[in-house]
Design a protein around this motif. Structure first.
Motif, PDB file in Angstrom:
ATOM      1  N   SER A  81      -6.554 -11.289  -9.771  1.00  0.00           N
ATOM      2  CA  SER A  81      -5.197 -10.711  -9.805  1.00  0.00           C
ATOM      3  C   SER A  81      -4.221 -10.971  -8.815  1.00  0.00           C
ATOM      4  CB  SER A  81      -5.383  -8.941  -9.872  1.00  0.00           C
ATOM      5  OG  SER A  81      -4.192  -8.402  -9.769  1.00  0.00           O
ATOM      6  N   THR A  82      -3.122 -11.366  -9.250  1.00  0.00           N
ATOM      7  CA  THR A  82      -1.976 -11.820  -8.303  1.00  0.00           C
ATOM      8  C   THR A  82      -0.776 -10.851  -8.322  1.00  0.00           C
ATOM      9  OG1 THR A  82      -0.886 -13.220  -9.965  1.00  0.00           O
ATOM     10  CG2 THR A  82      -2.719 -14.342  -8.358  1.00  0.00           C
ATOM     11  N   THR A  83      -0.911  -9.663  -9.202  1.00  0.00           N
ATOM     12  CA  THR A  83       0.174  -8.734  -9.201  1.00  0.00           C
ATOM     13  C   THR A  83      -0.006  -7.353  -9.000  1.00  0.00           C
ATOM     14  OG1 THR A  83      -0.216  -8.521 -11.609  1.00  0.00           O
ATOM     15  CG2 THR A  83       1.174 -10.382 -11.064  1.00  0.00           C
ATOM     16  N   ARG A  84      -1.379  -7.017  -8.786  1.00  0.00           N
ATOM     17  CA  ARG A  84      -1.875  -5.525  -8.438  1.00  0.00           C
ATOM     18  C   ARG A  84      -1.351  -4.989  -7.220  1.00  0.00           C
ATOM     19  NH1 ARG A  84      -7.678  -2.846  -9.553  1.00  0.00           N
ATOM     20  NH2 ARG A  84      -7.107  -0.799  -9.080  1.00  0.00           N
ATOM     21  N   PHE A  85      -1.487  -5.880  -5.941  1.00  0.00           N
ATOM     22  CA  PHE A  85      -1.183  -5.178  -4.875  1.00  0.00           C
ATOM     23  C   PHE A  85      -0.114  -5.485  -3.981  1.00  0.00           C
ATOM     24  CE2 PHE A  85      -5.926  -4.752  -5.198  1.00  0.00           C
ATOM     25  CZ  PHE A  85      -5.772  -3.166  -5.008  1.00  0.00           C
ATOM     26  N   VAL A  86       0.775  -4.774  -3.294  1.00  0.00           N
ATOM     27  CA  VAL A  86       1.857  -5.258  -2.564  1.00  0.00           C
ATOM     28  C   VAL A  86       1.667  -4.621  -1.145  1.00  0.00           C
ATOM     29  CG1 VAL A  86       4.425  -4.989  -2.205  1.00  0.00           C
ATOM     30  CG2 VAL A  86       3.386  -5.590  -4.535  1.00  0.00           C
ATOM     31  N   LEU A  87       1.916  -5.319  -0.153  1.00  0.00           N
ATOM     32  CA  LEU A  87       2.092  -4.960   1.171  1.00  0.00           C
ATOM     33  C   LEU A  87       3.278  -4.431   1.528  1.00  0.00           C
ATOM     34  CD1 LEU A  87      -0.439  -4.329   3.235  1.00  0.00           C
ATOM     35  CD2 LEU A  87       0.628  -6.441   4.548  1.00  0.00           C
TER      36      LEU A  87
END
Length: 547
Positions: A446-452
């Motif tokens: 997954s490259t879209t699930r998490f945002v810091l």
């Protein structure tokens, strides 16, 4: 420096006082060793060895010589000692440099030559290694090549070599191995030829430690890039149903101008596993430079206190760094760490001297930040810091189940800065300073699930006008800069007023994009920005080729 006097060790004392940087130091006898006791820094204008017996520089001692070293083969530097020279003097005669490491039979060590001697081979360094376990790296073919019996290929200046442990060693229990290098000590400016834009196995060419940060950020700025050190923290295991041993994970520590983290298991940023930023004598490492030559010089050399971190297993650039190390782990012991920071001299684009790609070396999981579609084990971003900045995080897992994201440790302004993790799948925003975040995943990437993010403001998904106002498109010095303060940018398309596509960038996965290669005449351009939540907005910008 011209010596003003000479002092000679005759086997029992100094003829003209203790050595210093203004004296020629002659050791004519070693009936009693001249250097013993607590490690010290020794200085000499010139060093001359005439003793018929071995002169020992003990572990932890640093011998700094302004000019040349003349030895008759009787000068021995013990493990973790250092020889530093400050001018490009020509040395005469051989020294012995010893490097110790605890290894088992199947451990591979990356070695490099701190001395020069014609005909010195991998077998010279480790004569009891099995005949087909001497390896050198083919940068063009990106493969390991075997040097049968380790005798056909002399070890070259600045190159790295992989050698397995002696065949007499136990398979699982490490034993002390002493690599003994014999030759003329390397000194002065050293230009190491490499294959540009290829992975090269290089090495520290000096009989002293080398400052890795200065090597990257000053001596080879924007040319060398990150350094990858093999540590093999995980022992090899037997493949099921076979007698074949394999490493369960390619355990590398990666170091850039921003700092270090581990690509395999365990944390490389705290405790005894932390990389101190100094490359030990005899140590080799991987790098992917963009030039055909990498330069070393005496200004990089450091003393014995910095020469202790040799992986089998001073002066700095002085830049401002503000860093946060994040861990991804599960209850069964899978672990991966990534480093993010804001540093002086870094940009929000890919910076060769600061950023480091992940090598997907961990068997079970990978964890990284994303910039310009690249998956980064280390990412540096620009100062001054803006708390509206957003950084996309990605992961890969070969096992399904629960995983936890947590802060390992911080420095700089991150010691006080709020840090939030947004899970776009669940809509949950977690204050990582107060609690860790546990989530469930299937096998996959997954490259879209998490945002810091650094504020806890909820997204204005129901307020398109607020979202549009959060996007800034500017033009300066022929560079189009697009910044989103609320959402990650998914893609950017640029058109002329007639609708012809001039530029397209998919999978941006960042809060900022700078475009320096837009080919356009002086005209009004339409910049269409698509956010990760699906919203698209078009902004008008006047493009000009005038500087």
């Amino acid at each position: 420096i011209d010596n003003t006097s000479t002092t000679t060790w005759n086997g029992s004392g100094w003829s003209n006082g203790l050595p210093n940087a203004n004296k020629t130091v002659i050791i004519s006898s070693a009936a009693t060793q001249p250097f013993t006791g607590t490690p010290i820094n020794i200085a000499a204008c010139t060093l001359i060895i005439t003793s018929a017996t071995d002169v020992i520089i003990p572990s932890g001692f640093t011998f700094t010589v302004t000019n040349s070293v003349t030895s008759n083969g009787k000068l021995i530097f013990k493990n973790n000692s250092s020889l530093i020279q400050t001018t490009n003097a020509i040395n005469t005669g051989e020294i012995v440099y010893e490097r110790e490491t605890n290894i088992s039979r199947f451990d591979l060590t990356y070695w490099s030559m701190p001395v020069t001697k014609a005909g010195f081979t991998m077998s010279s360094l480790s004569p009891n290694t099995l005949y087909d376990k001497y390896f050198h790296w083919d940068a063009i073919g990106t493969r390991w090549l075997v040097d049968p019996s380790g005798v056909s290929l002399p070890m070259e200046l600045g190159k790295g070599y992989s050698i397995r442990g002696p065949q007499s060693f136990d398979i699982t229990i490490p034993s002390l191995f002493t690599g003994i290098f014999t030759g003329v000590p390397n000194n002065g400016n050293i230009a190491v030829p490499v294959e540009a834009d290829k992975w090269n196995l290089m090495g520290n060419p000096y009989p002293s430690a080398v400052d890795a940060e200065e090597l990257i950020l000053i001596t080879n700025k924007d040319v060398l890039g990150a350094l990858y050190f093999w540590t093999h923290a995980s022992p090899p295991v037997t493949l099921p149903g076979t007698n074949t041993y394999r490493y369960v994970s390619s355990d590398y520590i990666v170091f850039s101008g921003l700092g270090s983290t581990r690509l395999g298991t365990g944390s490389a940023s705290t405790g005894t596993d932390a990389f101190n930023g100094k490359i030990a004598a005899g140590q080799a490492f991987f790098a992917k430079p963009t030039a055909s030559v990498i330069n070393f010089n005496n200004g990089l050399r450091r003393g014995a206190s910095d020469n202790t971190q040799f992986y089998k297993t001073a002066k700095t650039s002085g830049i401002e760094k503000n860093r946060i190390w994040l861990n991804l782990s599960n209850a069964e012991g899978a672990f991966k760490q990534t480093l993010l920071g804001y540093a002086q001299g870094a940009t929000n684009n890919i910076d060769l001297s600061f950023d480091a790609v992940t090598m997907s070396a961990n068997t079970y999981i990978d964890f990284y930040s994303i910039s310009e579609s690249k998956k980064l084990a280390i990412q540096a971003r620009a100062l001054p810091f803006n708390n509206t900045d957003l950084v996309a995080l990605g992961y890969k897992s070969t096992i399904a189940g629960e995983f936890t994201i947590a802060i390992d440790h911080t420095d700089g302004f991150f010691d006080a800065q709020e840090v939030y993790l947004e899970d776009k799948f669940t809509g949950i925003i977690t204050d990582l300073r107060k609690e860790n975040y546990t989530f469930t995943t299937a096998v996959g990437t997954s490259t879209t699930r998490f945002v810091l993010r650094y504020t806890n403001k909820t997204l204005d998904i129901d307020n398109p006008e607020a979202l549009e106002n959060s996007i800034l498109v500017s033009f300066k010095d022929q560079t189009v800069k697009i910044t989103s303060s609320k959402e990650i940018i998914k893609e950017v398309n640029i058109y002329n007023v007639g609708g012809r596509l001039l530029y397209a960038k998919n999978n941006v996965n960042a809060s900022e994009l700078q475009i320096t290669d837009l080919h356009s005449g002086d005209q009004v351009i339409l910049v269409k920005v698509t956010l990760e939540n699906g919203y698209s907005f078009t902004k008008k910008v006047i493009f000009s080729n005038l500087k």
